[in-house]
Write a protein that holds these residues in place. Structure first.
Motif, PDB file in Angstrom:
ATOM      1  N   ARG A   1       0.642  -1.217   0.116  1.00 35.28           N
ATOM      2  CA  ARG A   1       0.047  -0.170   0.030  1.00 35.28           C
ATOM      3  C   ARG A   1       0.821   1.231  -0.120  1.00 35.28           C
ATOM      4  NH1 ARG A   1      -3.444  -3.037   3.665  1.00 35.28           N
ATOM      5  NH2 ARG A   1      -2.166  -2.278   5.250  1.00 35.28           N
ATOM      6  N   MET A   2       2.020   1.088   0.586  1.00 30.85           N
ATOM      7  CA  MET A   2       2.916   2.533   0.538  1.00 30.85           C
ATOM      8  C   MET A   2       3.588   2.576  -0.897  1.00 30.85           C
ATOM      9  SD  MET A   2       4.605   1.615   4.347  1.00 30.85           S
ATOM     10  CE  MET A   2       5.675   2.848   4.146  1.00 30.85           C
ATOM     11  N   LYS A   3       3.203   1.913  -1.785  1.00 31.09           N
ATOM     12  CA  LYS A   3       4.147   2.019  -3.111  1.00 31.09           C
ATOM     13  C   LYS A   3       3.685   3.482  -3.741  1.00 31.09           C
ATOM     14  CE  LYS A   3       3.708   0.639  -7.888  1.00 31.09           C
ATOM     15  NZ  LYS A   3       3.310  -0.357  -8.967  1.00 31.09           N
ATOM     16  N   PRO A   4       4.789   4.229  -3.894  1.00 31.92           N
ATOM     17  CA  PRO A   4       4.895   5.558  -4.412  1.00 31.92           C
ATOM     18  C   PRO A   4       3.995   5.532  -5.891  1.00 31.92           C
ATOM     19  CG  PRO A   4       6.915   5.126  -3.903  1.00 31.92           C
ATOM     20  CD  PRO A   4       6.374   3.996  -3.936  1.00 31.92           C
ATOM     21  N   SER A   5       3.111   6.797  -6.200  1.00 24.73           N
ATOM     22  CA  SER A   5       2.139   6.759  -7.278  1.00 24.73           C
ATOM     23  C   SER A   5       3.442   6.883  -8.406  1.00 24.73           C
ATOM     24  CB  SER A   5       1.496   8.067  -7.252  1.00 24.73           C
ATOM     25  OG  SER A   5       2.225   9.265  -7.152  1.00 24.73           O
ATOM     26  N   GLY A   6       4.501   7.157  -8.323  1.00 21.04           N
ATOM     27  CA  GLY A   6       5.300   7.314  -9.687  1.00 21.04           C
ATOM     28  C   GLY A   6       6.015   6.039  -9.792  1.00 21.04           C
ATOM     29  N   SER A   7       5.761   4.992  -8.939  1.00 18.77           N
ATOM     30  CA  SER A   7       6.862   3.724  -9.194  1.00 18.77           C
ATOM     31  C   SER A   7       6.008   3.022 -10.160  1.00 18.77           C
ATOM     32  CB  SER A   7       6.672   3.050  -7.812  1.00 18.77           C
ATOM     33  OG  SER A   7       7.442   1.863  -8.008  1.00 18.77           O
ATOM     34  N   LYS A   8       6.927   2.318 -10.875  1.00 20.01           N
ATOM     35  CA  LYS A   8       6.433   1.566 -12.222  1.00 20.01           C
ATOM     36  C   LYS A   8       6.765   0.272 -11.909  1.00 20.01           C
ATOM     37  CE  LYS A   8       5.999   5.019 -15.602  1.00 20.01           C
ATOM     38  NZ  LYS A   8       5.964   6.172 -15.929  1.00 20.01           N
ATOM     39  N   GLY A   9       5.950  -0.721 -12.313  1.00 19.83           N
ATOM     40  CA  GLY A   9       6.304  -2.405 -12.268  1.00 19.83           C
ATOM     41  C   GLY A   9       5.937  -2.767 -10.935  1.00 19.83           C
ATOM     42  N   ARG A  10       6.620  -3.944 -10.581  1.00 19.64           N
ATOM     43  CA  ARG A  10       6.191  -4.536  -9.177  1.00 19.64           C
ATOM     44  C   ARG A  10       6.905  -3.920  -8.281  1.00 19.64           C
ATOM     45  NH1 ARG A  10       7.339 -10.686  -9.683  1.00 19.64           N
ATOM     46  NH2 ARG A  10       7.140 -10.365  -7.306  1.00 19.64           N
ATOM     47  N   PHE A  11       6.374  -3.387  -7.312  1.00 22.67           N
ATOM     48  CA  PHE A  11       7.137  -2.757  -6.051  1.00 22.67           C
ATOM     49  C   PHE A  11       7.943  -3.643  -5.202  1.00 22.67           C
ATOM     50  CE2 PHE A  11       6.566  -0.341  -2.100  1.00 22.67           C
ATOM     51  CZ  PHE A  11       7.504   0.639  -2.406  1.00 22.67           C
ATOM     52  N   VAL A  12       7.254  -4.684  -5.057  1.00 22.49           N
ATOM     53  CA  VAL A  12       7.858  -5.759  -4.310  1.00 22.49           C
ATOM     54  C   VAL A  12       8.583  -6.779  -5.214  1.00 22.49           C
ATOM     55  CG1 VAL A  12       8.036  -7.616  -2.417  1.00 22.49           C
ATOM     56  CG2 VAL A  12       6.697  -5.320  -2.109  1.00 22.49           C
ATOM     57  N   GLN A  13       9.788  -7.045  -5.367  1.00 25.03           N
ATOM     58  CA  GLN A  13      10.499  -7.829  -6.071  1.00 25.03           C
ATOM     59  C   GLN A  13      10.425  -9.522  -5.906  1.00 25.03           C
ATOM     60  OE1 GLN A  13      11.030  -7.059  -9.377  1.00 25.03           O
ATOM     61  NE2 GLN A  13      10.360  -5.269  -8.932  1.00 25.03           N
ATOM     62  N   ARG A  14      11.075  -9.739  -4.647  1.00 27.62           N
ATOM     63  CA  ARG A  14      11.063 -10.809  -3.898  1.00 27.62           C
ATOM     64  C   ARG A  14      11.038 -10.658  -2.241  1.00 27.62           C
ATOM     65  NH1 ARG A  14      16.875 -11.673  -6.964  1.00 27.62           N
ATOM     66  NH2 ARG A  14      16.976 -10.042  -5.324  1.00 27.62           N
ATOM     67  N   VAL A  15      10.527 -11.783  -1.590  1.00 27.15           N
ATOM     68  CA  VAL A  15      10.279 -11.764  -0.425  1.00 27.15           C
ATOM     69  C   VAL A  15      10.837 -12.874   0.307  1.00 27.15           C
ATOM     70  CG1 VAL A  15       8.618 -11.902   1.650  1.00 27.15           C
ATOM     71  CG2 VAL A  15       7.895 -10.533  -0.519  1.00 27.15           C
ATOM     72  N   PHE A  16      11.652 -12.825   1.434  1.00 28.27           N
ATOM     73  CA  PHE A  16      12.360 -13.759   2.160  1.00 28.27           C
ATOM     74  C   PHE A  16      12.114 -13.769   3.648  1.00 28.27           C
ATOM     75  CE2 PHE A  16      14.755 -13.677  -1.733  1.00 28.27           C
ATOM     76  CZ  PHE A  16      15.147 -14.769  -1.873  1.00 28.27           C
ATOM     77  N   LEU A  17      11.668 -14.903   4.256  1.00 27.81           N
ATOM     78  CA  LEU A  17      11.610 -14.941   5.741  1.00 27.81           C
ATOM     79  C   LEU A  17      12.784 -15.500   6.255  1.00 27.81           C
ATOM     80  CD1 LEU A  17       9.347 -14.338   7.756  1.00 27.81           C
ATOM     81  CD2 LEU A  17       8.506 -16.574   7.241  1.00 27.81           C
TER      82      LEU A  17
END
Length: 159
Positions: free
Chosen positions: A125-141
């Motif tokens: 939800r915090m993705k900036p409006s000017g950001s294009k493409g996938r905001f989160v690329q990968r997730v590791f736990l």
């Protein structure tokens, strides 16, 4: 558990806001003795001179108060209420990785999953409006000192 280093009126405000431990020199002595039974340490700016000697104990554990993290403040009431309500500190490194806690070893697996999904959704939800493409690329736990496990981010947020 929230600990507040404060004196006088600020100490009273911290107690009223719900801080678990409030004090000054007495807490410094306890911590120098090895006690670290708290999750967040908040301090007023005037106490930092006394707390400075605790850097070797609190620093490696990530508990040292700092203005950048919002844990050195004159508005003790808001800080205590924020951390008691579940506010966490999110760190990022120079390569764009976010580091944030989603739970503790003592948490139930359902609670850990709920916290994890909630954190992912908030970041999305915090993705900036000017950001294009996938905001989160990968997730590791991972655990604090453990190996990372790749998480299928799209599937986790849709559940």
């Amino acid at each position: 558990r929230v600990l507040v280093f404060a004196k006088g009126e600020q100490a009273d405000v911290a107690r009223q806001a719900g801080a678990d431990f409030v004090g000054s020199d007495d807490l410094v002595q306890q911590i120098q003795g090895g006690w670290t039974g708290f999750d967040v340490a908040i301090a007023t700016p005037d106490m930092m001179r006394d707390i400075g000697r605790l850097g070797k104990v609190l620093g490696p554990r990530g508990l040292m108060p700092s203005p950048k993290a919002g844990t050195v403040t004159t508005d003790v009431e808001d800080a205590v209420k924020g951390f008691k309500a579940g506010r966490i500190e999110v760190k990022n490194d120079k390569t764009g990785n976010l580091h944030l806690p989603v739970g503790k070893k003592s948490f139930e697996s359902d609670k850990l999953r709920e916290n994890f999904v909630s954190a992912l959704n908030q970041i999305t939800r915090m993705k900036p409006s000017g950001s294009k493409g996938r905001f989160v690329q990968r997730v590791f736990l991972t655990t604090t000192m453990g190996a990372g496990i790749k998480v299928d981010f799209v599937k986790e947020t849709e559940k």
